[in-house]
Each structure stands twice: as structure tokens, then as C-alpha cells.
Design a protein around this motif. Structure first.
Motif, PDB file in Angstrom:
ATOM      1  N   ARG A 166       0.809  -1.218   0.000  1.00  0.00           N
ATOM      2  CA  ARG A 166       0.000   0.000   0.000  1.00  0.00           C
ATOM      3  C   ARG A 166       0.842   1.267   0.000  1.00  0.00           C
ATOM      4  O   ARG A 166       1.975   1.291   0.477  1.00  0.00           O
ATOM      5  CB  ARG A 166      -0.907   0.011   1.231  1.00  0.00           C
ATOM      6  N   ALA A 167       0.260   2.331  -0.515  1.00  0.00           N
ATOM      7  CA  ALA A 167       0.855   3.653  -0.347  1.00  0.00           C
ATOM      8  C   ALA A 167       0.914   3.959   1.142  1.00  0.00           C
ATOM      9  O   ALA A 167       0.067   3.501   1.928  1.00  0.00           O
ATOM     10  CB  ALA A 167       0.016   4.699  -1.075  1.00  0.00           C
ATOM     11  N   PHE A 168       1.894   4.773   1.549  1.00  0.00           N
ATOM     12  CA  PHE A 168       2.086   5.008   2.978  1.00  0.00           C
ATOM     13  C   PHE A 168       0.846   5.637   3.607  1.00  0.00           C
ATOM     14  O   PHE A 168       0.456   5.258   4.725  1.00  0.00           O
ATOM     15  CB  PHE A 168       3.313   5.897   3.214  1.00  0.00           C
ATOM     16  N   ALA A 169       0.230   6.580   2.945  1.00  0.00           N
ATOM     17  CA  ALA A 169      -0.961   7.220   3.512  1.00  0.00           C
ATOM     18  C   ALA A 169      -2.078   6.204   3.734  1.00  0.00           C
ATOM     19  O   ALA A 169      -2.806   6.274   4.740  1.00  0.00           O
ATOM     20  CB  ALA A 169      -1.439   8.349   2.612  1.00  0.00           C
ATOM     21  N   ASP A 170      -2.229   5.260   2.828  1.00  0.00           N
ATOM     22  CA  ASP A 170      -3.248   4.219   3.003  1.00  0.00           C
ATOM     23  C   ASP A 170      -2.899   3.316   4.172  1.00  0.00           C
ATOM     24  O   ASP A 170      -3.782   2.894   4.936  1.00  0.00           O
ATOM     25  CB  ASP A 170      -3.377   3.396   1.726  1.00  0.00           C
ATOM     26  N   PHE A 171      -1.606   3.006   4.324  1.00  0.00           N
ATOM     27  CA  PHE A 171      -1.184   2.187   5.464  1.00  0.00           C
ATOM     28  C   PHE A 171      -1.567   2.873   6.771  1.00  0.00           C
ATOM     29  O   PHE A 171      -2.118   2.239   7.693  1.00  0.00           O
ATOM     30  CB  PHE A 171       0.330   1.958   5.402  1.00  0.00           C
ATOM     31  N   VAL A 172      -1.273   4.158   6.894  1.00  0.00           N
ATOM     32  CA  VAL A 172      -1.581   4.883   8.129  1.00  0.00           C
ATOM     33  C   VAL A 172      -3.080   4.889   8.399  1.00  0.00           C
ATOM     34  O   VAL A 172      -3.529   4.652   9.525  1.00  0.00           O
ATOM     35  CB  VAL A 172      -1.025   6.320   8.052  1.00  0.00           C
ATOM     36  N   GLN A 173      -3.872   5.130   7.353  1.00  0.00           N
ATOM     37  CA  GLN A 173      -5.321   5.142   7.546  1.00  0.00           C
ATOM     38  C   GLN A 173      -5.840   3.775   7.976  1.00  0.00           C
ATOM     39  O   GLN A 173      -6.651   3.665   8.903  1.00  0.00           O
ATOM     40  CB  GLN A 173      -6.023   5.592   6.263  1.00  0.00           C
ATOM     41  N   PRO A 233      -3.299  24.703  -0.870  1.00  0.00           N
ATOM     42  CA  PRO A 233      -4.055  23.451  -0.986  1.00  0.00           C
ATOM     43  C   PRO A 233      -3.244  22.305  -1.571  1.00  0.00           C
ATOM     44  O   PRO A 233      -3.420  21.148  -1.167  1.00  0.00           O
ATOM     45  CB  PRO A 233      -5.232  23.824  -1.895  1.00  0.00           C
ATOM     46  N   GLU A 234      -2.344  22.589  -2.538  1.00  0.00           N
ATOM     47  CA  GLU A 234      -1.559  21.499  -3.113  1.00  0.00           C
ATOM     48  C   GLU A 234      -0.589  20.899  -2.098  1.00  0.00           C
ATOM     49  O   GLU A 234      -0.247  19.716  -2.178  1.00  0.00           O
ATOM     50  CB  GLU A 234      -0.816  21.957  -4.377  1.00  0.00           C
ATOM     51  N   VAL A 235      -0.150  21.693  -1.125  1.00  0.00           N
ATOM     52  CA  VAL A 235       0.698  21.165  -0.054  1.00  0.00           C
ATOM     53  C   VAL A 235      -0.150  20.333   0.902  1.00  0.00           C
ATOM     54  O   VAL A 235       0.280  19.282   1.381  1.00  0.00           O
ATOM     55  CB  VAL A 235       1.435  22.304   0.665  1.00  0.00           C
ATOM     56  N   HIS A 236      -1.355  20.772   1.177  1.00  0.00           N
ATOM     57  CA  HIS A 236      -2.264  19.966   2.003  1.00  0.00           C
ATOM     58  C   HIS A 236      -2.537  18.609   1.356  1.00  0.00           C
ATOM     59  O   HIS A 236      -2.685  17.601   2.056  1.00  0.00           O
ATOM     60  CB  HIS A 236      -3.591  20.699   2.213  1.00  0.00           C
ATOM     61  N   ARG A 237      -2.622  18.566   0.036  1.00  0.00           N
ATOM     62  CA  ARG A 237      -2.917  17.305  -0.661  1.00  0.00           C
ATOM     63  C   ARG A 237      -1.709  16.379  -0.734  1.00  0.00           C
ATOM     64  O   ARG A 237      -1.852  15.179  -0.991  1.00  0.00           O
ATOM     65  CB  ARG A 237      -3.423  17.587  -2.073  1.00  0.00           C
ATOM     66  N   ALA A 238      -0.525  16.924  -0.518  1.00  0.00           N
ATOM     67  CA  ALA A 238       0.694  16.114  -0.596  1.00  0.00           C
ATOM     68  C   ALA A 238       0.825  15.206   0.617  1.00  0.00           C
ATOM     69  O   ALA A 238       0.431  15.560   1.728  1.00  0.00           O
ATOM     70  CB  ALA A 238       1.916  17.028  -0.700  1.00  0.00           C
ATOM     71  N   VAL A 239       1.398  14.023   0.406  1.00  0.00           N
ATOM     72  CA  VAL A 239       1.704  13.115   1.506  1.00  0.00           C
ATOM     73  C   VAL A 239       3.131  13.422   1.947  1.00  0.00           C
ATOM     74  O   VAL A 239       4.099  13.044   1.287  1.00  0.00           O
ATOM     75  CB  VAL A 239       1.556  11.640   1.081  1.00  0.00           C
TER      76      VAL A 239
END
Length: 374
Positions: A166-173, A233-239
């Protein structure tokens, strides 16, 4: 001083918007908000839906992901990073271990010099470039804090050791947030949630590092920690796993409750008690000079968390066995393993080490309220 008085005092001292929370065990005992979403006339009030950038508090969540993989036998702290990510061995980094990164002693804190705000959101580009970095120091020999690179190095190790890929963000979620019932901690903010993010600002001059220093290489000017950048916003969207979490205090405190309760909350055990207690061990260089900032070393333990915050950010005073992490501008996540109390403070005024920080009394008030609720 009670929590409401501490909130009012923080606003009097210049804070704009605040979210603060405390858990005892698995019970949320404080969840309060105060102030405004922005430092301008007519700004709406902060409420329970408001989110805040939490900067390096994110590092504690990334470290927790590493410990989950270690708990499952998928990561050995003392194995080289290159065991899991062979490309990282380039240019003499073959002996850098996972623990070296966790303790900011890898000797290679630099970011790619051509990093841009847009590239903060390109995971593959960042990790490919970090694999090519030349180390400045032999691994394990000095403290050299990794403001940004810490997160991507550890996040890539987690990604590569995840059997599901998984992508890291998905792992954390899926492995941290969902089991704990956390609804509002984000790495990579969905566009639909953007309107809920408070606007950062500062009333101080932001001191930026001189060109050519290690600090300027670790946090290049194009991505320095400023409200201007972190309101985009583009920084907020970044992992950005070392500095890009966006959350409310309730969610941060809930994640830290896992640590405060020695790996188990509400019947959900993610880490063993033995492992959580081992996270309190000091790093080999605790208190020594940090080569990135050229200041006394960040008080990092042997496993990625701070274990001895400076007094004005230590709820209830010094001397407790706490796992914690502060973020740029004063955000805080904190877990006391002896009382089961966890605390979080999120806000949107970034301050830079004033003599008396606006939030100084709030941590103490949260701790006292949680103690009274035990």
C-alpha cells in the motif's frame, strides 16, 4: 488554572485559533476549541470540524507505523535501510540503519536541492532523489535532525515491507487510524475537506537559515516551514510523512492514547506493552549538539519520539515518562505511559520561540483536567 481559562489566556497572548483534547485511557475527557479560523476581521470561529496543519507531530505517527511493522517481524530496527530499500545504499549509505533514521543519526538530513512545493506531492520523485543523497556524517556518530527526509525514508521502508504494497498514507489510515477510530488525521488531504483547514499565520519574523548551511539543505528555502507554503491546498494534498499531517486535536490525542496506554486502547492492541516501554529509551546522542540546527539536540528517544520536552511544552511539568512530539510553531502530541493520559494541541498561529509561548499554560491545564477525570 482550568482549561477554559488557559484557552482565554492563550488568546490574550496572541493565539488565533486553537483545538485541544485529552484522553484518559480510551475516554475523551477534554475536547475544546477557541478562537478564529484566520487572523482577519470576520473570520469564522474554530469549531469541532476545524483541522490544522500539525507539522512534525506527524513524525510520531510515521514512527508508530514503523513500530507496527517491527511488531509484525517485518522490520528490524538495526538492519540497514537498504535491506528493505536497496537503492538507498547509494553513495555510502549502505550502513544507515532504520534506528539511525528514527534517532536522527543517519548523517544524511539533506533534501534534494531542486525540491519545489509541487514536488512535495510526488512521492516517487522524492524517494528516488533521497536515495542518491551523499551522507555528511558517518551513520550513528552525530545528531543531524531530519526535518523532512525522516518521514520519506521511514515511510518508504514501511511501504516496501507492507505485504499489501500500500501507499504510505493508506497504510496509516488502515493500520492506525481505522483501528483506533480516528476520523480526522490526514496525510494527503482530500480536496473535499480543504474548506475545514484553518489558515496559518505568524506575527513574528521567521528566521530562515543561511545559504550553504546544513539546515538550509535539510529544509531548502523553496519548502521552508512558513504559513505561506503550508496554507497552499496542493501542499495539504501532498503526503509529507515528516511534516504534513493535518488533523484536529481529538484525532492526534487518540493516536497518542495508543502510546499512553502501552499499545492497547478500548480492546484494540496494536503494539505490545514491552515494545511501547522500550520506546522510552534515550537515543545515544540525547542532549548532544545537533549538526542540522547547530543547537542542543532535539530530545529524541531511541525510537523516534521525543522523551524529554523542554519545560514550557511538557504538560504537568518535567520528569514524566512521556512519548511526545512537537511541531513547527507549537503543535503538540503527548502521551504519559504511567497515567494513560494523552494530550494534543493544534493551532494556527505559528510562533518562533518567544520568551513566554502563548500556549504555555494550556498543556498543564489539560493534564490537570485529565488527572481529575481519572
Amino acid at each position: 488554572m482550568d482549561v477554559n481559562e488557559a484557552l482565554e489566556l492563550a488568546l490574550e497572548r496572541g493565539e488565533t485559533g486553537i483545538s485541544a483534547a485529552a484522553y484518559v485511557g480510551g475516554e475523551l475527557v477534554v475536547n475544546v476549541q477557541a478562537g478564529k479560523l484566520a487572523d482577519r476581521a470576520g473570520a469564522a470561529a474554530v469549531d469541532e470540524t476545524t483541522l490544522f496543519p500539525v507539522f512534525s507531530v506527524t513524525k510520531a505517527v510515521t514512527a508508530t507505523a514503523v513500530h507496527l511493522q517491527a511488531e509484525r517481524g517485518l522490520i528490524d530496527y538495526d538492519a540497514p535501510v537498504a535491506t528493505y530499500w536497496p537503492e538507498y545504499a547509494a553513495n555510502g549509505k549502505e550502513t544507515v540503519t532504520v534506528r539511525h533514521v528514527l534517532t536522527h543519526r543517519a548523517g544524511a538530513p539533506q533534501m534534494p536541492s531542486d525540491i519545489t512545493p509541487d514536488r512535495l506531492g510526488d512521492w516517487d520523485w522524492v524517494v528516488e532523489r533521497l536515495a542518491q543523497v551523499d551522507p555528511r556524517f558517518a551513520p550513528g556518530t552525530v545528531n543531524a535532525y531530519q526535518p523532512y527526509s525522516y518521514g520519506w525514508i521511514l515511510g518508504e521502508v514501511v511501504r516496501r515491507t507492507d505485504p499489501a504494497g500500500r501507499a504510505f498514507a493508506d497504510f496509516v489510515q488502515q493500520e492506525i487510524c481505522q483501528p483506533l477510530g480516528v476520523e480526522n488525521f490526514w496525510l494527503g488531504l482530500p480536496e473535499s475537506v480543504e474548506p475545514r483547514v484553518a489558515e496559518l499565520h505568524t506575527r513574528e519574523n521567521i528566521y530562515q537559515p543561511d545559504a550553504g548551511t546544513l539546515w538550509s539543505e535539510a529544509v531548502p528555502p523553496s519548502v521552508f516551514f512558513t504559513p505561506t507554503l503550508y496554507n497552499r491546498p496542493e501542499v495539504h494534498r501532498a503526503v509529507i510523512p515528516g511534516a504534513g499531517g493535518i488533523a484536529d486535536a481529538k484525532s492526534v490525542a487518540r493516536i497518542f492514547s495508543l502510546l499512553a496506554n502501552r499499545g492497547e486502547v478500548d480492546g484494540v492492541r496494536l503494539l505490545s506493552e514491552k515494545r511501547v516501554l522500550s520506546l522510552l529509551d534515550p537515543s545515544p546522542g540525547l542532549g548532544e549538539l545537533d549538526e542540522t540546527y547547530r543547537t542542543p539536540g532535539v530530545p529524541t528517544g531511541n525510537a523516534g519520539y521525543s522523551i524529554n520536552l523542554i519545560p514550557f511544552m511538557a504538560p504537568g511539568g518535567e520528569g514524566k515518562r512521556a512519548l511526545c512530539q512537537a511541531g513547527a510553531g507549537g503543535s503538540l502530541g503527548w502521551a504519559d505511559v504511567d497515567t494513560g493520559i494523552s494530550i494534543a494541541i493544534c493551532h494556527n498561529r505559528m510562533f518562533y520561540a518567544p520568551p513566554e509561548p502563548p500556549l504555555a499554560a494550556l498543556g498543564d491545564a489539560l493534564y490537570e483536567a485529565a488527572l481529575a477525570a481519572r
